[in-house]
Design an enzyme around this catalytic site. Structure first.
Site, PDB file in Angstrom:
ATOM      1  N   ASP A 438       0.860  -1.173   0.000  1.00  0.00           N
ATOM      2  CA  ASP A 438       0.000   0.000   0.000  1.00  0.00           C
ATOM      3  C   ASP A 438       0.903   1.232   0.000  1.00  0.00           C
ATOM      4  O   ASP A 438       2.007   1.197   0.549  1.00  0.00           O
ATOM      5  CB  ASP A 438      -0.884  -0.026   1.248  1.00  0.00           C
ATOM      6  N   ASP A 638      -0.934  -0.932   6.469  1.00  0.00           N
ATOM      7  CA  ASP A 638      -0.969  -0.446   7.843  1.00  0.00           C
ATOM      8  C   ASP A 638      -2.347  -0.005   8.311  1.00  0.00           C
ATOM      9  O   ASP A 638      -2.513   0.378   9.466  1.00  0.00           O
ATOM     10  CB  ASP A 638      -0.008   0.739   8.004  1.00  0.00           C
ATOM     11  N   ASP A 642      -6.709  -2.281   4.916  1.00  0.00           N
ATOM     12  CA  ASP A 642      -5.768  -3.258   4.366  1.00  0.00           C
ATOM     13  C   ASP A 642      -5.984  -4.655   4.950  1.00  0.00           C
ATOM     14  O   ASP A 642      -5.426  -5.631   4.435  1.00  0.00           O
ATOM     15  CB  ASP A 642      -4.321  -2.832   4.651  1.00  0.00           C
TER      16      ASP A 642
END
Length: 750
Positions: A438, A638, A642
């Site tokens: 990400d 994080d 996610d």
């Protein structure tokens, strides 16, 4: 300090109300809220020590002992800061040293043909002497082996001690009968001189060597918990608490509560996790994150318990104490991972399930073969070789091959800021060929910052930032916080907006000081009929091309300026991606940002593939698509959004700076929260699996070669027979060799 507080450290520091724990007084009394008598705060009771087996973690006992499945000595389930004395090691050491003292005369007697001072002694006298010396060695020194061997029969779980107990008891019992009733033995048991050989020295020597192996093994196993003990030892014993009246006192950590103000002086360890209230300093966090560079801390920054304060004095507010601190969570995760079982262990379990039965069968066949076809004295040789087969086999080496490596690897990973949730994550991490990351919070810092202010004609920076920060003050968007804090850093405090309106996907509008203010993207300005001109539009595109976000500001219907906000890439990201490429990992960036911004970041970092404009619920679908292409996928993220993708990936990697939900969904957590931790995790995984393969290879080869040699397969070709004593030495050191090889992981460079 005792003079100041009137008490000793460790005594109850304060009195609190059971109904209102926020009420805390230094003297007994009553609660000002409810009137109840205050109670002294006392340390929590010490948890009871539990003991478990390193090979079979499902076995848990409330006292030391042996595993009913494999017979191995149990070890404490939870490590303590100081290495405690192991009662099993103490017992085995005592038995070993007494056995050594009694076995030495037996060895001398066995060598009587070569020693002048024993050559003339009458053989029956020596046999009785041997019986006297060997009996305490076998019956007292070897008693734990007989107990464990018998338990293995009762529990229908044959193990190494089944074989050892059989081998020692057969050789000792045979020798006792030979001394007491020598006349019952036929010629096939006698030497050319008509004597019946005894094997007291073999039984005693085997017992002593196995005891030595147990002592060395127990000492080596204790080193596998060194990493956890080192982590536990990081925590300070006391904290300096600042009371409401300004006085200070030293208290033990178990008396610290969330909300307490704590003083951290230069060179001291931070007692618990919290937030800096006053002061500034640099913090050495290497013992937690594995990164040697000190981290600057100021008011509002978070600090981690057990890290070391630099030259400044800090006043911090405690947030997480006891089991909630990061250090405690790390220790708990490492302990759980060390007791988990890797998938490769399944193969070992299948082999071990039939190993002992197979060895006993081979021993029986060895006895029959030598009794029927061996040279004279056939029966004596049949007995010795059958015992050698029993003694040399070592299922323990097979069983220890995987768990010892896992224990050392998880401990080493923790000291480097890499937390494996379980052994499966270590095994699978080695196979990863694609890393999905990400962008926000993983590649970037995750905290947008005000980077640029471009002014339109007729406006100055103070006016632009004041109106922008004031209108954004009521927004919860991360970009709004960046503008407000960026203006504050320039000495421009946000005012109060008379009205506020958030337009989804476009921006915000409102009334500031009687002036109409709009702040948003080009679409918002176009809808309002605002023309910002070619220069500002071109600059906005340049911002996006460099990975930033551009927002347009209008005041009273006139273009006022352009505000640039960006989430800076972490300093370690580029280096980490280069190292990942060296490891053969393909890096894919997955983000909800627009294509231009995402591509700008990817170009700087040499990322292999960019997937942009992805909604949170689509991230898991992207991971699945990559898996369907045959890739072994690790996902690093994080945020809460996610979590599904982390759970979907073969290995989920949570950045330690992220949310608890992300960490729970991941197989690996990086304490520091940067990609260098992933590089370390991959290298440690590969080193661990290489170490496990070495252990298994050694154990399989040792047993596959040792058992046939002990059975006498080399005798027809080379006249070589393996003494049970040599077999015992080889068996004892095989387990120690596996553990020693596992301990090499502690020095592996990752």
């Amino acid at each position: 300090m005792e003079a100041e507080t009137g008490r000793k450290t460790g005594d109850p520091a304060t009195y609190t109300c059971p109904m209102h724990p926020e009420v805390r007084e230094r003297k007994p009394g009553s609660c000002p809220k409810c009137g109840m008598a205050l109670e002294p705060e006392t340390p929590s009771p010490v948890a009871k020590t539990e003991w478990t087996c390193p090979m079979h973690p499902e076995i848990v006992r409330d006292m030391p002992g042996s595993c009913p499945i494999c017979g191995m000595a149990l070890e404490p389930r939870a490590a303590t800061p100081a290495e405690e004395e192991n009662p099993e090691l103490r017992s085995m050491s005592r038995r070993f040293w007494l056995s050594v003292v009694l076995t030495v005369p037996l060895v001398i007697i066995a060598m009587r043909a070569y020693l002048p001072f024993t050559r003339g002694l009458h053989s029956p006298v020596l046999e009785w002497i041997e019986l006297a010396f060997a009996t305490p060695v076998v019956l007292w020194g070897g008693w734990p082996f007989f107990v464990r061997g018998w338990q293995s029969v009762i529990n229908r779980s044959p193990n190494m001690f089944t074989l050892i107990g059989l081998g020692i008891s057969v050789s000792y019992s045979y020798s006792v009968v030979a001394v007491l009733f020598p006349g019952i033995f036929p010629l096939s048991f006698r030497t050319a001189g008509g004597e019946v050989n005894t094997y007291f020295e073999a039984a005693a020597f085997i017992t002593t060597l196995v005891l030595l192996g147990q002592v060395l093994e127990l000492r080596a196993r204790s080193k596998t918990g060194a990493a956890i003990r080192r982590l536990l030892g990081l925590a300070p014993k006391t904290a300096r608490r600042v009371l409401p009246d300004g006085t200070e006192e030293d208290v033990t950590l178990d008396l610290v509560r969330p909300g307490d103000l704590l003083r951290v002086r230069p060179g001291e360890k931070v007692p618990v996790d919290g937030v800096v209230e006053e002061g500034a300093s640099s913090m050495d966090e290497s013992m937690i994150t594995g990164e040697p560079i000190p981290v600057e801390k100021k008011k509002g920054d978070r600090v981690i318990g057990a890290t070391i304060n630099g030259s400044g004095t800090l006043l911090m507010r405690a947030e997480k104490v006891g089991a909630e601190t990061l250090l405690s969570q790390i220790v708990r995760m490492v302990a759980d991972a060390q007791r988990s079982r890797a998938p490769v262990q399944k193969l070992v379990d299948i082999v071990a399930a039939y190993f002992v039965q197979a060895v006993v069968g081979i021993s029986v066949l060895t006895f029959i073969g030598w009794a029927l076809f061996g040279p004279q004295p056939r029966m004596a040789l049949a007995l010795i070789n059958a015992v050698a087969v029993l003694i040399i086999a070592c299922p323990c080496a097979l069983g220890l091959a995987t768990p010892m490596s896992i224990m050392v690897a998880t401990g080493k990973g923790a000291t480097g800021g890499v937390l494996f949730k379980n052994a499966e994550a270590i095994e699978v991490m080695k196979k990863v060929d694609t890393l999905v990351v990400d962008k926000t919070g993983t590649l970037t810092v995750g905290k947008p910052k005000l980077t640029e202010v471009v002014l339109a004609p007729g406006f100055d920076e103070k006016t632009v930032l004041y109106h922008a920060s004031t209108i954004e003050k009521g927004s919860e968007h991360p970009l709004a916080a960046a503008i407000v804090s960026g203006a504050a850093e320039k000495g421009i405090a946000a005012g109060a907006a008379a009205s506020f309106n958030s337009i989804a996907g476009k921006g915000v509008a409102g009334l500031v000081g009687g002036r109409d203010v709009m702040l948003g993207n080009p679409a918002m300005m176009t809808d309002s009929g605002m023309d910002f001109g070619g220069a500002l539009l071109a600059r906005a595109e340049e911002m996006r091309m460099s990975g930033g976000t551009a927002m347009f500001l209008s005041i009273d219907g006139r273009p006022a300026g352009l505000i640039g906000v960006s989430d800076p890439v972490k300093e370690t990201t580029k280096e980490a991606i280069d190292e990942l490429h060296k490891e053969g990992i393909r890096v894919v960036m997955l983000t909800g940002d627009n294509r231009t911004t995402a591509q700008a970041v990817a170009s700087k970092l040499a990322i292999d593939e960019v997937i942009s404009d992805v909604l949170p619920d689509q991230k898991a679908e992207v991971v699945k698509r990559l898996q369907d292409e045959g890739r072994m996928v690790a996902m690093a993220g994080d945020g809460i959004n996610d979590a599904p993708a982390l759970a979907r990936a073969h290995v989920g990697i949570a950045m330690g700076t992220g949310t608890d939900v992300a960490m729970e969904s991941a197989g690996v957590t990086l304490v520091k929260g940067d990609l260098n931790g992933i590089v370390r995790a991959i290298r440690l995984s590969r080193a661990t699996m290489r170490n496990i393969r070495q252990n298994l290879f050694f154990a399989f080869v040792y047993n596959s070669i040792g058992v046939p040699v002990a059975a006498g397969v080399l005798y027809p070709f080379a006249g070589i027979l393996l003494s049970p004593v040599i077999a015992a030495a080889a068996m004892s050191f095989s387990s120690v060799s596996v553990i020693s090889n596992s301990l090499r992981l502690r020095s592996e460079k990752i």
